[in-house]
Motif scaffolding. Sequence first.
Motif, PDB file in Angstrom:
ATOM      1  N   UNK A  40       0.881  -1.303   0.096  1.00 28.17           N
ATOM      2  CA  UNK A  40      -0.037   0.053  -0.111  1.00 28.17           C
ATOM      3  C   UNK A  40       0.974   1.316  -0.028  1.00 28.17           C
ATOM      4  N   UNK A  41       1.870   1.228   0.688  1.00 23.88           N
ATOM      5  CA  UNK A  41       2.868   2.499   0.927  1.00 23.88           C
ATOM      6  C   UNK A  41       3.391   2.492  -0.589  1.00 23.88           C
ATOM      7  N   UNK A  42       3.616   1.443  -1.079  1.00 29.18           N
ATOM      8  CA  UNK A  42       4.287   1.559  -2.464  1.00 29.18           C
ATOM      9  C   UNK A  42       3.198   2.344  -3.448  1.00 29.18           C
ATOM     10  N   UNK A  43       2.089   2.098  -3.254  1.00 27.42           N
ATOM     11  CA  UNK A  43       0.934   2.631  -4.294  1.00 27.42           C
ATOM     12  C   UNK A  43       1.082   3.969  -4.108  1.00 27.42           C
ATOM     13  N   UNK A  44       1.143   4.676  -2.769  1.00 26.91           N
ATOM     14  CA  UNK A  44       1.294   6.224  -2.392  1.00 26.91           C
ATOM     15  C   UNK A  44       2.259   6.823  -3.093  1.00 26.91           C
ATOM     16  N   UNK A  45       3.529   5.844  -3.004  1.00 23.04           N
ATOM     17  CA  UNK A  45       4.885   6.551  -3.466  1.00 23.04           C
ATOM     18  C   UNK A  45       4.697   6.774  -5.161  1.00 23.04           C
ATOM     19  N   UNK A  46       4.326   5.450  -5.646  1.00 23.06           N
ATOM     20  CA  UNK A  46       4.206   5.500  -7.118  1.00 23.06           C
ATOM     21  C   UNK A  46       3.440   6.545  -7.564  1.00 23.06           C
ATOM     22  N   UNK A  47       2.039   7.016  -6.872  1.00 22.97           N
ATOM     23  CA  UNK A  47       1.153   7.759  -7.200  1.00 22.97           C
ATOM     24  C   UNK A  47       1.989   9.115  -7.014  1.00 22.97           C
ATOM     25  N   UNK A  98       6.675   2.988 -12.664  1.00 18.66           N
ATOM     26  CA  UNK A  98       6.481   2.055 -11.701  1.00 18.66           C
ATOM     27  C   UNK A  98       7.408   2.272 -10.555  1.00 18.66           C
ATOM     28  N   UNK A  99       8.208   3.198 -10.375  1.00 14.81           N
ATOM     29  CA  UNK A  99       8.886   3.303  -9.402  1.00 14.81           C
ATOM     30  C   UNK A  99       7.940   3.627  -7.988  1.00 14.81           C
ATOM     31  N   UNK A 100       8.467   3.202  -6.864  1.00 11.85           N
ATOM     32  CA  UNK A 100       9.762   2.555  -6.477  1.00 11.85           C
ATOM     33  C   UNK A 100      10.074   0.887  -6.542  1.00 11.85           C
ATOM     34  N   UNK A 101       9.046   0.202  -6.489  1.00 13.50           N
ATOM     35  CA  UNK A 101       9.348  -1.353  -6.286  1.00 13.50           C
ATOM     36  C   UNK A 101       8.911  -1.929  -7.604  1.00 13.50           C
ATOM     37  N   UNK A 102       8.104  -1.348  -8.481  1.00 12.68           N
ATOM     38  CA  UNK A 102       7.582  -1.922  -9.561  1.00 12.68           C
ATOM     39  C   UNK A 102       6.391  -2.783  -9.286  1.00 12.68           C
ATOM     40  N   UNK A 103       5.544  -2.452  -8.439  1.00 13.48           N
ATOM     41  CA  UNK A 103       4.621  -3.281  -7.976  1.00 13.48           C
ATOM     42  C   UNK A 103       3.186  -2.677  -8.648  1.00 13.48           C
ATOM     43  N   UNK A 104       3.427  -1.346  -8.733  1.00 18.48           N
ATOM     44  CA  UNK A 104       2.351  -0.656  -9.488  1.00 18.48           C
ATOM     45  C   UNK A 104       3.115   0.008 -10.409  1.00 18.48           C
ATOM     46  N   UNK A 105       1.671   0.361 -11.331  1.00 18.81           N
ATOM     47  CA  UNK A 105       2.416   1.086 -12.727  1.00 18.81           C
ATOM     48  C   UNK A 105       1.405   2.446 -12.588  1.00 18.81           C
ATOM     49  N   UNK A 106       1.786   3.632 -13.131  1.00 17.24           N
ATOM     50  CA  UNK A 106       1.109   4.605 -12.753  1.00 17.24           C
ATOM     51  C   UNK A 106       1.194   5.668 -13.836  1.00 17.24           C
ATOM     52  N   UNK A 107       0.013   6.084 -14.687  1.00 19.97           N
ATOM     53  CA  UNK A 107       0.367   6.756 -15.976  1.00 19.97           C
ATOM     54  C   UNK A 107      -0.675   7.922 -15.794  1.00 19.97           C
ATOM     55  N   UNK A 108      -0.368   8.779 -16.746  1.00 18.74           N
ATOM     56  CA  UNK A 108      -1.240   9.890 -17.267  1.00 18.74           C
ATOM     57  C   UNK A 108      -1.253  10.114 -18.541  1.00 18.74           C
ATOM     58  N   UNK A 109      -2.462  10.456 -19.265  1.00 18.16           N
ATOM     59  CA  UNK A 109      -2.243  10.879 -20.776  1.00 18.16           C
ATOM     60  C   UNK A 109      -2.190  12.337 -20.827  1.00 18.16           C
ATOM     61  N   UNK A 110      -1.658  12.846 -22.191  1.00 17.20           N
ATOM     62  CA  UNK A 110      -1.622  14.177 -22.206  1.00 17.20           C
ATOM     63  C   UNK A 110      -1.745  14.028 -23.912  1.00 17.20           C
ATOM     64  N   UNK A 111      -2.662  14.942 -24.424  1.00 14.39           N
ATOM     65  CA  UNK A 111      -2.742  14.949 -25.711  1.00 14.39           C
ATOM     66  C   UNK A 111      -2.799  16.393 -26.064  1.00 14.39           C
ATOM     67  N   UNK A 112      -1.648  17.044 -26.594  1.00 17.41           N
ATOM     68  CA  UNK A 112      -1.492  18.358 -27.225  1.00 17.41           C
ATOM     69  C   UNK A 112      -1.360  18.336 -28.663  1.00 17.41           C
ATOM     70  N   UNK A 113      -1.542  19.362 -29.340  1.00 24.66           N
ATOM     71  CA  UNK A 113      -1.588  19.563 -30.566  1.00 24.66           C
ATOM     72  C   UNK A 113      -0.167  19.870 -31.149  1.00 24.66           C
ATOM     73  N   UNK A 114       0.686  19.582 -30.620  1.00 25.11           N
ATOM     74  CA  UNK A 114       2.236  19.661 -31.032  1.00 25.11           C
ATOM     75  C   UNK A 114       2.410  18.900 -32.109  1.00 25.11           C
TER      76      UNK A 114
END
Lengths: 695, 323
Positions: free
Chosen positions: B73-80, B163-179
């Motif tokens: 659970x702590x890894x979840x928070x750190x990944x986030x 997926x830092x720090x332990x590779x147990x969670x992966x966390x991502x965000x999308x960004x779509x700009x017109x570049x």
Amino acid sequence: MDARTLYALAILLLLVQLPHLLHLPLWVSLSGAILIGLRLALLKNPDRKLLGTLLSPLSVTLLAVVCAVLIKVDYGYFLGRDPCVAFLFFLVAAKFAEVRQPGDATILLCLAAFLLLTQYFYSQTILAALVTLPAVIALAHALAVLRDPENPAQTREQLKLVATLLIQGLPLAALLFLVFPRLPGPLWSLPEDAAASTGLSDSMSPGSIGQLSQSDAVAFRVEFDGAIPAPRDRYWRGPVLSEFDGRSWNVSRRLLESRTRYQGPASDVIDYTVTLQPHRQRWLFALDAAVSLPRTDLKSGRLSSDTTPNPAITGQSAPISAELQASLSRSGQPLGRLMSDGQMLAGSAVTQLLRYRQSSVLLDARPASRPPPDNTLFLPGVNQRSKRFASELRASVPSDAAYAQAVLQHFNQQPYRYTLQPQLLGDAPVDEFLFDTLAGFCEHYAAAFVVLMRGAGIPARVVTGYLGGEMNEDYMIVRQSDAHAWAEAFIDGAWKRYDPTGAVAPSRVEQGLSAALPDEASVPRLARLNKSWLSNAQLRWDALNHQWQRLVIDFDNESQDGLWERLGLAKPQLWQITAIVLALTGLWCALVLGVPRFSRQQAAAEERLWAQLCTQLRKRQLPRAPAETPAEYLERAAQAWPAQAWRLQQLQEHFAHLRFRILTDSEKDRRQKAVRQLLRGLRWSLTRSTRTTTP
Amino acid sequence: MILPFNQRIRQRLFRVRAEDGLPHLVSHQRVYIVPTGRGWAFLLALLLMLVASVNYALSLGYALCFLLTGLFAATLLHTYRNLAGLQIMKIDGGQCFANESLPFRIVLTNHRSQARHGLRLSTAEARVSHIRLEPEQDCAVVLPVPATQRGILPLGRLTLQSDWPLGLWTCWSYLHVATQGLVYPSPEANPPALPLAPGEDADTSPKAGLQGDVSGLRSYRPGDSIGSIAWKSAARGQGLLVRTFDNDEGGGNTALNLHSTGLPAIEQQLSRLCAWVLLAESRQTAYTLQLANQHLSAAHGTEQRTLALQALATYNSAPVQPT
């Protein structure tokens, strides 16, 4: 797999495997260690063809199969707790030997985590808990390394990170430990688990039987052909302990086979069949006294082929080795021998469920064909007080038999207590028990009785076994909690049975353990300690262990209920518990993520400083005019005190930055610190200037 | 414009259209987090350990399970926390030739007082891993996107993942700009020699009269003489176009156009023209470029080169938008 990952995994495996070395067969431990060593050797010299071939997935799989077979041979069975742990131990090392892909490492980590848990099958002491901690850190570190092997981060940095994560996870772990419902009873039980590790052994020291009595595991089951003996006659004879070293009792090394044959009336003979759980020792149990040798159950030949065996007896049990049975019945030999001291020994350790036919006659005195051996009279130098007491008491009664009765009366009339949790005894345990503590379990009474007999010159020995057994439908179950120790004394040419426990707690003999100790568990142990004992470090450690046992190991549903009661929530509803857990978890998340910094609070810091400045200037008769901007106000102030113009200028600049720019935290801190310093300087110089100008 | 519900949901979840602006702060609403494969395996192991603890009533087993759960659970928070709050300041699209990688320069800012580790930037075609952002600092990351065909290459949806720090969670965000970046045609290898324009009309001066050789039309720019406007085209409703004239004196005038390549397929023609532009630039030779609706007067130098390549890149496709 790169070196860094492999070393991290190797350290993890080392820490996980360490506690298991205490109970595993040597060859399993060694082969596990060798596999790990070979893999590391291959890492250093990747060119070695032979080593590479040996550690290829195929050959490692072959090795694992071979190991499984060997474990089956060594333990006698495979689908049980202990052989499975041994196999898991080997499997972890084997997986490490052939680890190639990150996926392999994932499997390895999961296996290692499970192996870490299995050490608690054998020990749940404080030490076991402490040993786990480095392994958990190594596990998390291995995960961190595995996430990104090329990461240049230092090991120290990663260990710090891992420690942070663990410490932050600790409150949540504690919360879960306290509120997670403890499900009662086993969900399943592997066939050989029940008695695989518990049972009587070939030695007895104060406390050993008391410990055994806390196990509910089944020792053996009995089907009687005819009448069932009364509870007080159910003495199941096991190891006979004649050797005494002042503290512990051991089986005599030189044992002769008994040659006496029963000569009495056949109507007294009780015939029955025993189904013995494997206990990895050689003893076979029989009602005292056995008059036949244990023989293969004639019906058991059917048992292995019969499609409908009695489910109550065989339902949970491993199938009897048909080969063993067949070979024994073919040769017509008995399954064991009857020794001159009355114990029965099988040819080898019982590692499989064993059924045998047995005949006994209920006797509390057995005529001896040989003179009692010397070791039944031997007393070591310790326990002098007991010796003195014995010779004095013996002198006051006319006969040996009367003396034995007098000793039993002594137990009965003096304030002796029967307890499962006696105090720890020192170097002369019998003396201490007889004259100081006066509290003990059956082994204390049996040992004291035998010492008193020997002290008076009467040959005597301790007999261990089981007393009791409960009927379940048509058969009897004898459990480890029925384990018992009693005494035999050689009086008038026969070995007579004396059970001193019966003199103290007659209900133990008549009705069993729980009747004799109705509220043992509720007696707090520490309340019985007095101050002089607390100085003893050993006792402190014992007390600590006891607390550990009570608070951590024995934490169950009742402890949880007590916890809720202390919080003023008697029997909380599920939704209440859920709400509490969710609230605390939310709090935990907030604490770990860092309490969000509200920009309002930060603005308040700057506004406070600005208010300070305004107050200062107002006190010097320069209040801020309505609708005056800060810049204008400070300019006016600079005109009033030209010497302070540079300070006011700087203050204005800082305030402008703090208010109107987006600053990083450190920049903000720096500027706020500068403002405070300037304010202090301003106050001091203004005070000084007024002082100098006023006169 | 009101979109159907399912499209709005798709946009909200997956950012299928380029609607984000820069600078962009990765807010908590835009961060997704799930266990990785290893995380699921770890959870499964935890579950098995819990079952074993229940079965054998191992108090320390429970404790170990919960300790590892706490770690999970702590890894979840750190990944986030490692991803949330990150700011993307700006993204510049670059240029490249087809079949090369087009570098997008992405500037990230870490406002936190702790470093951010193990970030990965990726689009459908490209990725950069192991990005580390020092505390309170900016970091420019170049994302090389493979360009397979000439034209305008939009960056597309950018994924920031960690997926830092332990590779147990992966966390991502999308960004779509017109570049977007610009992909020039792939220059032909070993092109033939530069074509020379016919020199017989060398004496015709463009300044001499508006009846000179009209070499093309281009769109009207303020300041162009009224006389040069192609009124006929204007009358046909094609907007204001200006006639351009060959103003090179003498021979040796390099005139590049689709016909001079002598190749049948348009992409091959553009490819050869591209190679010629580069060749001319390397020889410091002035050249003109004549495409369907674009005309570059004779010149050479960086500006001419850029304009020429741009014209080749966007030939018969959408006009270049300022990025």
